[in-house]
Every structure is written in structure tokens, then in C-alpha cells.
Design a protein around this motif. Structure first.
Motif, PDB file in Angstrom:
ATOM      1  N   PHE A 348      -6.663  -1.808   1.288  1.00  0.00           N
ATOM      2  CA  PHE A 348      -5.279  -1.930   0.820  1.00  0.00           C
ATOM      3  C   PHE A 348      -5.168  -2.822  -0.407  1.00  0.00           C
ATOM      4  O   PHE A 348      -4.316  -2.608  -1.261  1.00  0.00           O
ATOM      5  N   VAL A 349      -5.995  -3.848  -0.502  1.00  0.00           N
ATOM      6  CA  VAL A 349      -5.887  -4.750  -1.645  1.00  0.00           C
ATOM      7  C   VAL A 349      -7.052  -4.590  -2.612  1.00  0.00           C
ATOM      8  O   VAL A 349      -7.407  -5.496  -3.347  1.00  0.00           O
ATOM      9  N   ASN A 415      -1.154  -2.515   9.110  1.00  0.00           N
ATOM     10  CA  ASN A 415       0.095  -2.440   8.366  1.00  0.00           C
ATOM     11  C   ASN A 415      -0.122  -3.104   7.012  1.00  0.00           C
ATOM     12  O   ASN A 415      -0.296  -4.316   6.924  1.00  0.00           O
ATOM     13  N   SER A 416      -0.109  -2.300   5.966  1.00  0.00           N
ATOM     14  CA  SER A 416      -0.550  -2.814   4.663  1.00  0.00           C
ATOM     15  C   SER A 416       0.220  -4.062   4.232  1.00  0.00           C
ATOM     16  O   SER A 416      -0.333  -4.964   3.610  1.00  0.00           O
ATOM     17  N   THR A 417       1.498  -4.135   4.617  1.00  0.00           N
ATOM     18  CA  THR A 417       2.292  -5.300   4.224  1.00  0.00           C
ATOM     19  C   THR A 417       1.672  -6.584   4.774  1.00  0.00           C
ATOM     20  O   THR A 417       1.528  -7.571   4.060  1.00  0.00           O
ATOM     21  N   LEU A 418       1.289  -6.548   6.049  1.00  0.00           N
ATOM     22  CA  LEU A 418       0.681  -7.742   6.632  1.00  0.00           C
ATOM     23  C   LEU A 418      -0.762  -7.909   6.182  1.00  0.00           C
ATOM     24  O   LEU A 418      -1.281  -9.024   6.136  1.00  0.00           O
ATOM     25  N   ASP A 419      -1.391  -6.784   5.862  1.00  0.00           N
ATOM     26  CA  ASP A 419      -2.790  -6.871   5.445  1.00  0.00           C
ATOM     27  C   ASP A 419      -2.937  -7.656   4.139  1.00  0.00           C
ATOM     28  O   ASP A 419      -3.962  -8.286   3.896  1.00  0.00           O
ATOM     29  N   ILE A 420      -1.883  -7.629   3.300  1.00  0.00           N
ATOM     30  CA  ILE A 420      -1.946  -8.424   2.072  1.00  0.00           C
ATOM     31  C   ILE A 420      -2.245  -9.874   2.441  1.00  0.00           C
ATOM     32  O   ILE A 420      -3.066 -10.539   1.831  1.00  0.00           O
ATOM     33  N   GLN A 421      -1.556 -10.321   3.490  1.00  0.00           N
ATOM     34  CA  GLN A 421      -1.718 -11.710   3.902  1.00  0.00           C
ATOM     35  C   GLN A 421      -3.006 -11.942   4.691  1.00  0.00           C
ATOM     36  O   GLN A 421      -3.648 -12.968   4.558  1.00  0.00           O
ATOM     37  N   LEU A 422      -3.391 -10.958   5.517  1.00  0.00           N
ATOM     38  CA  LEU A 422      -4.452 -11.207   6.492  1.00  0.00           C
ATOM     39  C   LEU A 422      -5.812 -10.648   6.093  1.00  0.00           C
ATOM     40  O   LEU A 422      -6.827 -10.998   6.688  1.00  0.00           O
ATOM     41  N   HIS A 423      -5.838  -9.782   5.088  1.00  0.00           N
ATOM     42  CA  HIS A 423      -7.089  -9.143   4.685  1.00  0.00           C
ATOM     43  C   HIS A 423      -8.175 -10.180   4.385  1.00  0.00           C
ATOM     44  O   HIS A 423      -7.926 -11.156   3.698  1.00  0.00           O
ATOM     45  N   ASP A 424      -9.388  -9.910   4.914  1.00  0.00           N
ATOM     46  CA  ASP A 424     -10.544 -10.778   4.648  1.00  0.00           C
ATOM     47  C   ASP A 424     -10.322 -12.240   5.031  1.00  0.00           C
ATOM     48  O   ASP A 424     -10.905 -13.138   4.445  1.00  0.00           O
TER      49      ASP A 424
ATOM     50  N   ILE B  82       6.948 -10.373   3.953  1.00  0.00           N
ATOM     51  CA  ILE B  82       5.755 -10.362   4.796  1.00  0.00           C
ATOM     52  C   ILE B  82       5.980 -11.221   6.028  1.00  0.00           C
ATOM     53  O   ILE B  82       5.607 -10.846   7.137  1.00  0.00           O
ATOM     54  N   GLY B 147       7.142  -1.599   7.669  1.00  0.00           N
ATOM     55  CA  GLY B 147       5.976  -1.975   6.882  1.00  0.00           C
ATOM     56  C   GLY B 147       5.989  -1.321   5.510  1.00  0.00           C
ATOM     57  O   GLY B 147       5.810  -1.980   4.488  1.00  0.00           O
ATOM     58  N   TRP B 151       6.201  -2.811   1.881  1.00  0.00           N
ATOM     59  CA  TRP B 151       4.983  -2.552   1.082  1.00  0.00           C
ATOM     60  C   TRP B 151       5.360  -2.043  -0.307  1.00  0.00           C
ATOM     61  O   TRP B 151       4.849  -2.500  -1.318  1.00  0.00           O
ATOM     62  N   ILE B 154       6.899  -4.720  -2.429  1.00  0.00           N
ATOM     63  CA  ILE B 154       5.955  -5.715  -2.931  1.00  0.00           C
ATOM     64  C   ILE B 154       5.034  -5.131  -3.995  1.00  0.00           C
ATOM     65  O   ILE B 154       4.710  -5.787  -4.982  1.00  0.00           O
ATOM     66  N   LYS B 249      -2.495 -11.025  -2.535  1.00  0.00           N
ATOM     67  CA  LYS B 249      -3.944 -10.872  -2.552  1.00  0.00           C
ATOM     68  C   LYS B 249      -4.265  -9.602  -3.317  1.00  0.00           C
ATOM     69  O   LYS B 249      -3.622  -8.571  -3.109  1.00  0.00           O
ATOM     70  N   MET B 250      -5.237  -9.649  -4.216  1.00  0.00           N
ATOM     71  CA  MET B 250      -5.640  -8.438  -4.922  1.00  0.00           C
ATOM     72  C   MET B 250      -7.058  -8.612  -5.428  1.00  0.00           C
ATOM     73  O   MET B 250      -7.419  -9.657  -5.952  1.00  0.00           O
ATOM     74  N   ASP B 251      -7.840  -7.559  -5.254  1.00  0.00           N
ATOM     75  CA  ASP B 251      -9.227  -7.607  -5.706  1.00  0.00           C
ATOM     76  C   ASP B 251      -9.308  -7.658  -7.229  1.00  0.00           C
ATOM     77  O   ASP B 251      -8.467  -7.088  -7.929  1.00  0.00           O
ATOM     78  N   ASP B 287     -11.268 -14.149  -2.157  1.00  0.00           N
ATOM     79  CA  ASP B 287     -11.293 -13.555  -0.828  1.00  0.00           C
ATOM     80  C   ASP B 287     -12.205 -12.344  -0.738  1.00  0.00           C
ATOM     81  O   ASP B 287     -12.113 -11.567   0.193  1.00  0.00           O
TER      82      ASP B 287
END
Lengths: 602, 357
Positions: A348-349, A415-424, B82, B147, B151, B154, B249-251, B287
Motif C-alpha cells: 500500500f505504501v 485496511n490501507s488507511t490504517l496500513d499507512i500508520q502500521l505498515h512495517d 486514520i 477505510g 484512503w 489521504i 508513510k511512503m516508500d 521504515d
């Protein structure tokens, strides 16, 4: 355990070896090493898997030492690993990253794929469907030996000067592609790719064999809807593996080319260590798609067989039919299908198009529905049962508990919205360790305690089994439950020392507690290993054919079945595997013909 | 020596446990296996119940102990979405967690083996199965709906007035580039990257848009209540711009630029008060696993008022002048030259010189 042993038939192993249908003279080598007997091959997968599990687990103890006690010195580490990797007894970052990478690789692939599917698919498919062996015993043997080769190559990478791969078990390029980016991207990475390639070959040979055996070699009367859920589970697992692993292999071949032949599949616009690379036009995200196209189905390869085992063990020990047999198969099928359509929720990110991401949110949360059905069906199977708490049953109940706990946090991450915060973050570590790490181990332990009598003709010591269960269950929750909070605070995974950070340095005490519990839990697993090997030779002997009073066919074979499984004719099947407590009878084996006035399920 | 003792104690403890376990097996044979099996069945049933009760209390205790150590308020407007989503999800999954765990352990305890009971033959029940297919499906649809609504909010296009900053990750540091007065980031080509000639980002000096671009390392300044858009890239391997307080967060992918945007709500100074931590700073954590220094790849975001930001920006020197000191009007060795690129630089330089006076 008198009640369980009440059956009068006592068959000595001696008779079997001479009456075996396919029995033939075997030398030590053909019987124990290059064996084509599915039961022996299953044991080979199991014992190789156990050796890997000890190594992989030990690695987690080592990096937990670092995480719990950053900066502290453990002189024994320098003694064992030398000045290069652990100078002064502290773990160097390069070593730390090698440890976490190998921990993931070993446990996901070598233990919970080969060790789990290899053991139970091999042991149970012919025994439970009523076949003398696999469709191709030779291919089956090759499957193990390719796994063995893969193991040898991976093991050798632990001993080379530059160390094993160290870019995480997901081996994302460019980190894994550039020799200069990390010491773990030297020879260790090539060995990693070669080892996994061999591993994929092993999985394909095994998987094709499992599928064709289930489809073609079922005994008379064993229709697909009379199969025990264990067989359905390993059958779907094999399909997932056969369809997903080749994609990983192709992705790894391209990675190998990028590493060594100057191609640019994944590389573009790179300057590493001041050195300008000529590669242009590649795309690093392509690899992530190829990797996760296997990588996500892979977690179902890990969990599906244990779902089958748990269904079987819970039903037998509750003395009740598994609730909603067809729904259980349906949800296994739904999980199998959906598992191929959710891979990009790991990305997602990654910079992927948010619109594309939204489809993966939908499909990912959809997969929670069949998982919920399975959970409710297990709960209903327990309801109004008459439950026997064998160590196998306890591990199955623990499995359901862990599967609920870890599964629900998947709804956050999917849920991609929360994944922004929780990813990795550590949140995802806690999530997947509960739901497919520890839970899968619980399913595997459950299966081992349950089928140990069939494998070795002896019982494992139940008291040690109970201690093993309780310490592991409590330990698993102590380790992984509070870890969610670290993730909610945003603490990234794969950080070996949080002290330089203002945002993540508040969990020092917690990390220490987790590390201490992890070491205790690891020690208890060693006790299990001891119990396992001790019981093979010295455990209490099985004296009845059907110690758990189960319905399935494996308990109609002699206590120590020879190659060919049944000394005489293969039994015929007349009913499904779950007639427990029906019509006032404790259990009705599948081989018993249907009575005149009996209503049957399948 | 200490290690030796620990190992010795472990081995001894193990031997004792093993002997007890072995003895219990013999004892059970002597006392009648069925009787001792029943006994251990009951013990385990009670332990399961105890585990449920202590476990639920433990969940509560864990939350009480740790809840103050997790995140404070969201420091960005978008991050509030979020947080809302987090509460919705926690409420729903928390409810399911408690119900199902209680059911699991309570059933296990209640229906432990007893001579008085025979198990109930209950192979399936269509209504029940439909109910627990439909309820999760509906609940999940609601969560998907919420969600995705957040999403797209954002990840949608950044507002037009957003300030633009380029972020570049490399082993193991963060570099930032501001477009300068012309509000255009100059062209880059990775083969121009050369630390020795003071061109760490590979700026193409022929592009006049580059001449006023400001470069900083490790620290990025942004303005409170003003949307900021990060254009993210990497030089060597994949990194990730993790902004835990802003919930972003973004790669950072070499060769493939990515973006993120958010609106900071509190200045660093205000956040020090909110968190009660005088050492508080907004941190950028990497991250995405990026090599041996991954764990230490730290950047700092300074959120400040427009005036503070302007003062800071004014003190910065374009990277062009760092690379070519002789083109810097504030440098005594300054020599105006006649190329077009040069004249553009001179005009910018003159402007700056004027503002400074």
C-alpha cells in the motif's frame, strides 16, 4: 488411558513386516535414506524441518538478546561467532540483519512450508484416502532430496566469509541486487536464490504428487465429500503452492540476472557508495509484485494444513462431528482463491496507485469472511461436546485462540488507511507471528502429538506435552500481545537499537521482558524436541489400533504399517469421517457400512 | 562462568521436569490410567478457564500500562482520519475478540469430558451458517467503506497551495531540496551525482530552475497549518519516509518518484507542550529495510510558523553557490559571467542580495 485402549485387537509390528502387501526386502539405505515410502519421506521432512526450526528459533533468541539488551555484552557470542560478527560479545548490525533474514527465510520456507506440508501431506494423504503410497513415490523421494539440497545450500551460506543474505526475507532489490549495498548482498544472496530455486522445485514435485494422489488414488467409496478435512486442507495447500511458487522462481531468476549479468529488470537510476550504476529503465516495484504473488499465498500455504489438522483434532476430541463440513471445505476453497488476489496489500505504501490499492483492500477484507466462518465452526464443534484434553487437543484450542487474536489485527493491516500508520511496524510483526507463526506451530504440534502413535508406534509423554503447551501459549501471548503497542507507537520493525530515537525509546522494559520470555519459550521447545526423540525409542508403546477412537482410515492400518500400509485389501469406505456421537454410538469408523435405517451426512 | 551456571541450572531444571513427567506416567499406570487421565483432563479444563480470566485481565492491564506510551494526538489534519478509523476498527474487533475468546475457553471448560454427558450430534445448521457469513460480510463492508473513504482523502491530489519539498533517501541519511523562489525544482540526472563537486542530488546545472534550489541534509523545515507535499526518491536502495506523528508513510524508490502530502497541525514547540516532553522532535524513520544502518537512518522535521520558516529559509544558500562559489554574489570572488544560465543565476543572486540589504 484404559478407555482409549479398550479395543482388543493387538497387532504386533512383527507380523506386519512379513504380510505387507508391497513389502520387499530393503537395505538400510532404501528403507531409511532413499526411501520411497511416503511415511518415511514424511518423517524425513519432519526431522529436517525440526533441525531448521531449532536453528531459526535460536537466531530469534540471538536477535532478541540484542533487542532486549542493546549495547550489553555477551562474551559467549564472541566465542561462538568470532570477532567479525560479534566483537566484544555484542551483535554487529550486519550480523543482526543476517539473523532476522535467516530467521524469516528458515521458518517460513523450510519449517512451515516443507516441514509442515511435507510431513502431514506425506503422512496423511495415502493413509487417510486409502492408498498404498503416493501417485509417484519416486517423485516424492526426489521432492525430499531437492529440499535437502536446498537446505545444504542455505546452510552453507551461513558459513561463508561475507555471511548469508541480510536484506530481509523478502529480499527486495535494489538492496539484494547490489553487491555494494550490503555485505549480505554478496555471495550469500546468490546462495539464497539458488537454495530457494531448489526449494521451489521440491515444492512443485511434492505438490503435483499430492494433488494427483488425492484426485486419483482414493479407495472405493471415498468420494471427495467423504475426505477428512486434513486432506482437503493439504490438497488446497498443494494447489496454492503449485500455482504461486513458479512466479517467485521467475522473479528470482530475473534478480539473479540483475545481480550477475548486468540486466536492469529491477534497477534504475542508482548511485551506490558513490559508484554510478549504468542500469536505467528497470522497476524495483516489479519485484515486489512477483514476490508477493507468492508471498501472500505462502502464508496460506503455512496456515491451511494446520486448519485441516485442527478441524480433525477438535472433532475427534470433542467427540462431535466437525460443524459445517461443507462450509469448511467452501471456506478453504474461498481462502485458496482469494489468496491469489490480495498480494498487493503488502504494498500500500510502495508508491503503487492508490486506486489499485483500494481493490486490494476490498479483496483482503473479504478473505476475513471465510476465516470467520471457520472460527465460528470450530467454536460450534466444541459446543456441547464431551471434550478430552489430550496435548493435541490443547494445541488445537490454542491454535483457535491465536488465530482469532492474530486474525483480527489483520483487519487493521488490510485496511490501507490504517496500513499507512502500521505498515512495517512491530504491529505487523505481532500480527503475523500470532496468526501464521505461532498459530501454525500450534497446529503442527497438535498434529505431531496426535499422529505420533501412527508414525512411531509409541506415545509422547503427555505431562511434558502439557507443560510444553502451557508455557508456549502463555509465552506467545506475553511476547506478541504487548508488541502491538510498540507498533501502535510507530516503532519500525528491523531496528536493532531504539535508543537514538525520541519517538521509539520508551519501550526498553517491555523489550527486555519480551526477550526473557522468548528465551524461556525457546528452551521449552527444546524440551519438546527431547520428548519427541526420547519417545521414538523409549515412549510408552501403542497397544491398540485406534488409540484416539477416530473414524479415519489411518487407524485401520497395523500399529506400525509397512510400505503399502494395509497388509491385506485396502478397506472400503461407506461414510464421511465425522460420525461421532451419532445414534448413541461414540464413533462409527468410515469403514463401517451404513445401517438399514441410518441417515447419512455424505 | 555466569553463562555456565545458567546453562547448568537450565539443564538441571529440565532433568527434574523430565523425571517428574516420566514418573507421572508410571504412577498413572499403577493408579489406573483412566483415573489419572480424567484427573488431568479436569486440571487442564480449569487451567483453560483460569487462562481466560487471567488473560482478559492481562489484556486490560497491558492496555493500562502501555496506553500512555503510544501515540499522542495526530500532528496532521489528515492523520485524524486514520485515528478515527483506528477507533472504529478497535471497537469492532475488540468486541469480536472478547466474545470469541470467551466462547472458546468457556465451551472448552464447560464441556470437559464427563460421564454424565454425551456429545450432541450436530453436523450443520444452515441458518446459523448463513448468519455468521452475513454478519462478518456486512461488518467488513462497513469497514471497507470507511477505510476507502479516508484512503482516497489521504492519497488524493495535494491542495494547489501546498509547499513542495523533495526528499531523497540514501544509505543512511535524508536529503531535502526546496524549489526556491521560482517554485520549480530544477532537473536532476542521477549520473550527475557527485559528492566531490558538491552535487549530492545530481542537479543539472544547465537548468536555471536549479540555481535557486536549496539543499539541506537531515533536517527539513515546514510551516504549520500549510499543506506540504513531499516528492520522494532514493539514490541507492528502497527507503521509506515514515512520519509517525503525522500518520504518514511512503516508500522512497530509486528510479520511481513517489509523493505524500499532509497538513501539520502543531509546531514542534507546541508538540513539546502537548507531549510534556521537552526533548520532543518530529522524526523521520526509515521504515523499509535498507542495509546495516537502517535502524539509525533518522531525519528531523521542524514545524514552525511562517515567520520562523521565512527567517530560516533566508539564511539558506542555494546548492548552486555551494557547487560554484565563484557564482555566489555574497562571495568576494564573485564574477558575473555572460552565459544564459549564469545570468539567470546572477539575477536570482542579485534579488537575494537586494533582499538582504
Amino acid at each position: 488411558m484404559d478407555a482409549m485402549h479398550a479395543n482388543p485387537e493387538v497387532v504386533t509390528t512383527h507380523d506386519v513386516q512379513h504380510d505387507g502387501h508391497h513389502e520387499h526386502h530393503q537395505s538400510f539405505i532404501t528403507k531409511y535414506i532413499f526411501s520411497q515410502d511416503h511415511k518415511t519421506i514424511g518423517k524425513q521432512f519432519l526431522i529436517t524441518g525440526m533441525i531448521w526450526a531449532i536453528i531459526g528459533g535460536l537466531f530469534s533468541v540471538l536477535f532478541r538478546l540484542q533487542l532486549g539488551f542493546p549495547g550489553e555484552s555477551f562474551p559467549i557470542l564472541e566465542t561462538v561467532f568470532g570477532k567479525t560478527w560479534a566483537p566484544g560479545g555484542t551483535i554487529k548490525p550486519e550480523f543482526y540483519y543476517a539473523l532476522i533474514t535467516m530467521h524469516g527465510t528458515i521458518l517460513v520456507f523450510f519449517v512451515l512450508t516443507a516441514g509442515l506440508s511435507g510431513t502431514f501431506a506425506n503422512l496423511l494423504i495415502p493413509l487417510q484416502i486409502g492408498a498404498r503410497d503416493m501417485a509417484s513415490p519416486f517423485l516424492n523421494m526426489l521432492s525430499y532430496w531437492f529440499f535437502f539440497l536446498a537446505s545444504v545450500v542455505m546452510m552453507s551460506s551461513l558459513f561463508i566469509q561475507t555471511g548469508p543474505a541480510a536484506g530481509g526475507w523478502t529480499v527486495y532489490p535494489p538492496l539484494s541486487a547490489l553487491h555494494d549495498a550490503s555485505i549480505g548482498s554478496e555471495l550469500g544472496m546468490d546462495l539464497w536464490i539458488i537454495s530457494i530455486a531448489l526449494f521451489v522445485i521440491s515444492t512443485l514435485m511434492g505438490g503435483l504428487n499430492y494433488i494427483s494422489t488425492v484426485l486419483n488414488l482414493r479407495t472405493k467409496g471415498m468420494s471427495m465429500t467423504r475426505l477428512p478435512l486434513t486432506i482437503w486442507a493439504v490438497f488446497f495447500t498443494a494447489m496454492v503452492g503449485v500455482l504461486a511458487f513458479p512466479v517467485l522462481l521467475s522473479g528470482l531468476i530475473l534478480l539473479f540476472f540483475d545481480r550477475n549479468l548486468g540486466t536492469s529488470f529491477y534497477l534504475s537510476d542508482i548511485v551506490v557508495n558513490g559508484q554510478i550504476m549504468p542500469n536505467e529503465g528497470g522497476n524495483a516495484i516489479l519485484f515486489q509484485h512477483l514476490f508477493w504473488f507468492l508471498g501472500h499465498p505462502e502464508v496460506y500455504i503455512v496456515i491451511l494444513p494446520t486448519m485441516g489438522i485442527v478441524s480433525e483434532v477438535i472433532s475427534i476430541n470433542s467427540r462431535k462431528p466437525i460443524f459445517g463440513y461443507i462450509a469448511m471445505i467452501g471456506s478453504l476453497f474461498a481462502i485458496t482463491t482469494l489468496s491469489f488476489l490480495v498480494w498487493a496489500h503488502h504494498m500500500f505504501v510502495s508508491g503503487m496507485n492508490p486506486l489499485l490499492g483500494s481493490f486490494f483492500v476490498l479483496l483482503t477484507l473479504l478473505i476475513a469472511v471465510p476465516s470467520a466462518i471457520k472460527t465460528f465452526n470450530w467454536l460450534t464443534t466444541l459446543w456441547r461436546g464431551n471434550i478430552r484434553f489430550t496435548p493435541a487437543m490443547l494445541f488445537s484450542i490454542g491454535f483457535v485462540s491465536l488465530f482469532i487474536s492474530g486474525g483480527l489485527t489483520g483487519i487493521y493491516l488490510g485496511n490501507s488507511t490504517l496500513d499507512i500508520q502500521l505498515h512495517d511496524t512491530m504491529f505487523s510483526i505481532a500480527h503475523f507471528h500470532l496468526v501464521m507463526g505461532v498459530a501454525a506451530f500450534f497446529g503442527m504440534f497438535s498434529g505431531l502429538y496426535h499422529w505420533f502413535p501412527k508414525m512411531f508406534g509409541r506415545y509422547m509423554n503427555p505431562t511434558l506435552g502439557y507443560i510444553h503447551f502451557w508455557v508456549t501459549l502463555i509465552g506467545a501471548y506475553l511476547i506478541f500481545w504487548p508488541m502491538h503497542y510498540e507498533g501502535l507507537a510507530g516503532m519500525p520493525r528491523r531496528y536493532l537499537d531504539k535508543s537514538p530515537w525520541v519517538s521509539f525509546n520508551q519501550f526498553g522494559d517491555l523489550d527486555r521482558m519480551i526477550s526473557i520470555v522468548a528465551i524461556i519459550v525457546f528452551a521449552i521447545q527444546l524440551m519438546f524436541v527431547f520428548n519427541f526423540f526420547y519417545s521414538i525409542f523409549k515412549g510408552r508403546k501403542v497397544t491398540t489400533l485406534n488409540p484416539w477412537k477416530a473414524n479415519t482410515l489411518e487407524w485401520t492400518t497395523p500399529i506400525k504399517p509397512g510400505h503399502g500400509n494395509w497388509p491385506g485389501e485396502i478397506p472400503e469406505v461407506h461414510r464421511w469421517a465425522y460420525d461421532y456421537s451419532k445414534d448413541g454410538r461414540d464413533f462409527i469408523p468410515q469403514t463401517e457400512p451404513v445401517g438399514a435405517n441410518e441417515k447419512i451426512e455424505h | 562462568m555466569q553463562t555456565f551456571f545458567i546453562v547448568a541450572i537450565l539443564v538441571l531444571g529440565f532433568l527434574i521436569t523430565f523425571q517428574i513427567a516420566k514418573t507421572s506416567e508410571y504412577v498413572s499406570v499403577l493408579r489406573g490410567e483412566e483415573k489419572s487421565r480424567r484427573q488431568s483432563n479436569n486440571i487442564n479444563a480449569f487451567l483453560l478457564l483460569a487462562f481466560l480470566i487471567i488473560g482478559l485481565f492481562g489484556v486490560y492491564y497491558c492496555n493500562e500500562t502501555l496506553k500512555d506510551k503510544i501515540l499522542y494526538v495526530s500532528a496532521s489534519v489528515e492523520g485524524e482520519n486514520i485515528d478515527t478509523m483506528m477507533w472504529i476498527t478497535t471497537a469492532l474487533t475488540g468486541f469480536v475478540f472478547i466474545i470469541t475468546q470467551i466462547a472458546l475457553f468457556w465451551f472448552a471448560f464447560k464441556y470437559r469430558e464427563s460421564d454424565k454427558r454425551t456429545a450432541y450430534y450436530f453436523p450443520h445448521h444452515s441458518t446459523l451458517e448463513v448468519i455468521w457469513t452475513v454478519i462478518p460480510a456486512v461488518t467488513l463492508t462497513v469497514m471497507i467503506g470507511f477505510g476507502l473513504y479516508y484512503w482516497f482523502k489521504i492519497t488524493g491530489e495535494a491542495p494547489k497551495n501546498a509547499m513542495v519539498v523533495e526528499v531523497t533517501g540514501s544509505q543512511f541519511q535524508w536529503d531535502f531540496r526546496y524549489p526556491g523562489k521560482d517554485k520549480i525544482l530544477g532537473k536532476k540526472y542521477y549520473k550527475n551525482i557527485n559528492a566531490a563537486t558538491n552535487n549530492p542530488l545530481g542537479q543539472v546545472w544547465d537548468d536555471p530552475a536549479n540555481h535557486d534550489d536549496i539543499h539541506t541534509t537531515g533536517e527539513v523545515h515546514i510551516v504549520v497549518n500549510k499543506p506540504v507535499k513531499f516528492i520522494i526518491g532514493a539514490k541507492d536502495v528502497i527507503h521509506d519516509v515514515g512520519l509517525v506523528h503525522f500518520r504518514q508513510k511512503m516508500d522512497a524508490v530509486p528510479g520511481t518518484p513517489t509523493t505524500m502530502w499532509f497538513t501539520p497541525k502543531y509546531t514542534t514547540k507546541q508538540m513539546k507542550e502537548i507531549t510534556g516532553n521537552p526533548d520532543f522532535v518530529y522524526e523521520i524513520s526509515c521504515d523499509q529495510m535498507c542495509g546495516k544502518g537502517h535502524w539509525s537512518m533518522r531525519g528531523v522535521v521542524i514545524v514552525e510558523t511562517q515567520e520562523e520558516f521565512d527567517t530560516w529559509m533566508f539564511s539558506q544558500k542555494p546548492q548552486y553557490y555551494v557547487a560554484f562559489p565563484d557564482k555566489d554574489p555574497s562571495n568576494p570572488a564573485f564574477k558575473p559571467d555572460s552565459t544564459s544560465a549564469g545570468s539567470a543565476a546572477v539575477s536570482v543572486g542579485n534579488n537575494q542580495a537586494k533582499t538582504r540589504q
